[in-house]
Design a protein around this motif. Structure first.
Motif, PDB file in Angstrom:
ATOM      1  N   PHE A  40       1.456  34.817 -13.345  1.00  0.00           N
ATOM      2  CA  PHE A  40       1.913  34.045 -12.184  1.00  0.00           C
ATOM      3  C   PHE A  40       0.825  33.970 -11.115  1.00  0.00           C
ATOM      4  CE2 PHE A  40       6.290  35.495 -13.635  1.00  0.00           C
ATOM      5  CZ  PHE A  40       6.528  34.297 -14.287  1.00  0.00           C
ATOM      6  N   GLY A  41      -0.062  34.973 -11.092  1.00  0.00           N
ATOM      7  CA  GLY A  41      -1.196  34.899 -10.167  1.00  0.00           C
ATOM      8  C   GLY A  41      -2.058  33.686 -10.434  1.00  0.00           C
ATOM      9  N   GLU A  42      -2.233  33.338 -11.715  1.00  0.00           N
ATOM     10  CA  GLU A  42      -2.999  32.138 -12.079  1.00  0.00           C
ATOM     11  C   GLU A  42      -2.324  30.880 -11.542  1.00  0.00           C
ATOM     12  OE1 GLU A  42      -5.130  31.195 -16.132  1.00  0.00           O
ATOM     13  OE2 GLU A  42      -3.017  30.600 -16.301  1.00  0.00           O
ATOM     14  N   LEU A  43      -0.995  30.813 -11.647  1.00  0.00           N
ATOM     15  CA  LEU A  43      -0.269  29.650 -11.129  1.00  0.00           C
ATOM     16  C   LEU A  43      -0.388  29.553  -9.616  1.00  0.00           C
ATOM     17  CD1 LEU A  43       3.100  29.510 -13.136  1.00  0.00           C
ATOM     18  CD2 LEU A  43       1.047  28.122 -13.432  1.00  0.00           C
ATOM     19  N   LEU A  44      -0.228  30.691  -8.936  1.00  0.00           N
ATOM     20  CA  LEU A  44      -0.282  30.682  -7.473  1.00  0.00           C
ATOM     21  C   LEU A  44      -1.642  30.198  -6.981  1.00  0.00           C
ATOM     22  CD1 LEU A  44       1.565  34.062  -6.761  1.00  0.00           C
ATOM     23  CD2 LEU A  44       2.512  31.753  -6.591  1.00  0.00           C
ATOM     24  N   LYS A  45      -2.694  30.653  -7.632  1.00  0.00           N
ATOM     25  CA  LYS A  45      -4.035  30.206  -7.248  1.00  0.00           C
ATOM     26  C   LYS A  45      -4.208  28.718  -7.516  1.00  0.00           C
ATOM     27  CE  LYS A  45      -6.227  34.699  -8.114  1.00  0.00           C
ATOM     28  NZ  LYS A  45      -7.143  35.452  -9.014  1.00  0.00           N
ATOM     29  N   GLN A  46      -3.721  28.269  -8.652  1.00  0.00           N
ATOM     30  CA  GLN A  46      -3.824  26.853  -9.013  1.00  0.00           C
ATOM     31  C   GLN A  46      -3.145  25.977  -7.968  1.00  0.00           C
ATOM     32  OE1 GLN A  46      -5.279  25.316 -11.543  1.00  0.00           O
ATOM     33  NE2 GLN A  46      -4.303  23.289 -11.589  1.00  0.00           N
ATOM     34  N   LEU A  47      -2.011  26.442  -7.433  1.00  0.00           N
ATOM     35  CA  LEU A  47      -1.231  25.662  -6.471  1.00  0.00           C
ATOM     36  C   LEU A  47      -1.581  25.979  -5.024  1.00  0.00           C
ATOM     37  CD1 LEU A  47       2.210  25.973  -8.283  1.00  0.00           C
ATOM     38  CD2 LEU A  47       0.704  23.972  -8.240  1.00  0.00           C
TER      39      LEU A  47
END
Length: 340
Positions: free
Chosen positions: A196-203
């Motif tokens: 989810f850290g990857e998603l948060l950074k992406q967004l």
């Protein structure tokens, strides 16, 4: 004259106990678990995406490491009140455990008495100390558990007179419940930090704190709201969350605790997945909606609190680990296919 060692959850418990007739049978020393215990699972920052999904057993670290909290590792005497022994400050829990272990061996203590809340938090803190002392089956010092109903002198005296051996006490169910819950949370956080850290950074959402299981659920539930919802209504919806209907009402527990709900909502606001629509209402932000769009259809599990309670109650660590592996393995593959 031999003494007894009281392992209490907090000083208030020992103080109430000391003023009951039960404490007058002998002299007492006391240590306190401070509810959370002296050790916690150590965060593992070495994991990479190749380790996902991750469900290995963690190592332990001291819960209280700053100088201001060292006095949690102290031995106290119950003598008219609770008072620490002079010059008796231990820098680590292992140092204090070593001293207590020696006193069990040399006959200073003839019994270790556990006095904690009858729940998984109390049981977990006590089990850490008992396990570290090595008194279960390895030393000729009995360990007994006082089950608290209330803190009146009469109730404490009755509870002490009917205290049960450690191995046969209901505290064992509390401990197994706590183990499954804490391992599940550890695995969720370790996997969430990467996936989810990857998603948060992406967004471009705030990634300073790891997305928890209940913040994720709350975000998805807010996204389902068809009309503006007040902060109070949203908190109440989380507290009384019915799930999918698969679990019977008596099997349901709310999302988080009353104490944690405000923190969960505040974290959503700080992260940027939610924002105030007015002084009294809350809604999902466009980036919050984008986060939900990148979740696998099965990532939001409306029954997670009830499943976790069932696994903990049944000591089903295998089911908890399998759930983590399926959730994060599936989610990582999904988001890698759908991220721009």
């Amino acid at each position: 004259m031999p003494r007894k060692l009281l392992v209490a959850e907090k000083p208030a418990f020992a103080r109430d106990f000391f003023h009951s007739p039960a404490s007058k049978v002998t002299e007492w020393d006391a240590v306190f678990t401070m509810s959370l215990g002296w050790w916690r699972f150590a965060p593992d920052h070495t994991r990479t995406f190749s380790d996902i999904p991750f469900t290995s057993l963690p190592s332990l670290m001291h819960r209280f490491t700053d100088l201001n909290s060292r006095d949690r590792y102290r031995l106290y005497e119950l003598d008219r009140d609770i008072k620490p022994y002079q010059n008796d400050l231990y820098p680590t829990p292992e140092a204090l455990i070593g001293y207590l272990h020696s006193k069990c061996i040399d006959g200073t203590y003839d019994e270790v008495v556990i006095l904690v809340d009858p729940d998984h938090t109390g049981g977990w803190g006590a089990s850490q100390i008992v396990t570290a002392l090595g008194v279960c089956g390895e030393m000729p010092v009995p360990v007994t558990v006082v089950r608290i109903v209330c803190f009146t002198a009469e109730a404490l005296n009755k509870a002490f007179s009917t205290r049960a051996p450690w191995a046969n006490s209901p505290i064992q169910q509390d401990i197994s419940y706590a183990k499954v819950k804490r391992l599940f949370d550890y695995w969720f956080f370790t996997n969430s930090a990467l996936v989810f850290g990857e998603l948060l950074k992406q967004l471009e959402l705030n990634n300073s704190k790891i997305l928890s299981k209940y913040e994720l659920m709350a975000t998805c539930i807010l996204g389902q709201a068809q009309v503006d919802v007040s902060f109070g209504e949203f908190a109440d919806r989380l507290a009384k969350w019915p799930g999918s209907g698969k679990f019977r009402p008596e099997q349901r527990i709310g999302i988080g605790s009353p104490m944690s709900l405000n923190y969960i909502i505040k974290q959503m606001l700080d992260r940027g997945t939610a924002h105030p629509l007015s002084e009294s209402t809350i809604g999902l932000t466009p980036r919050g909606s984008a986060l939900i769009d990148l979740l696998h259809p099965k990532t939001f599990d409306p029954d997670l609190p009830f499943r976790l309670h069932k696994w903990c109650s049944e000591n089903d660590l295998e089911a908890a680990g399998r759930y983590i592996r399926q959730l994060f393995g599936r989610q990582l593959r999904y988001q890698r296919r759908h991220m721009a």
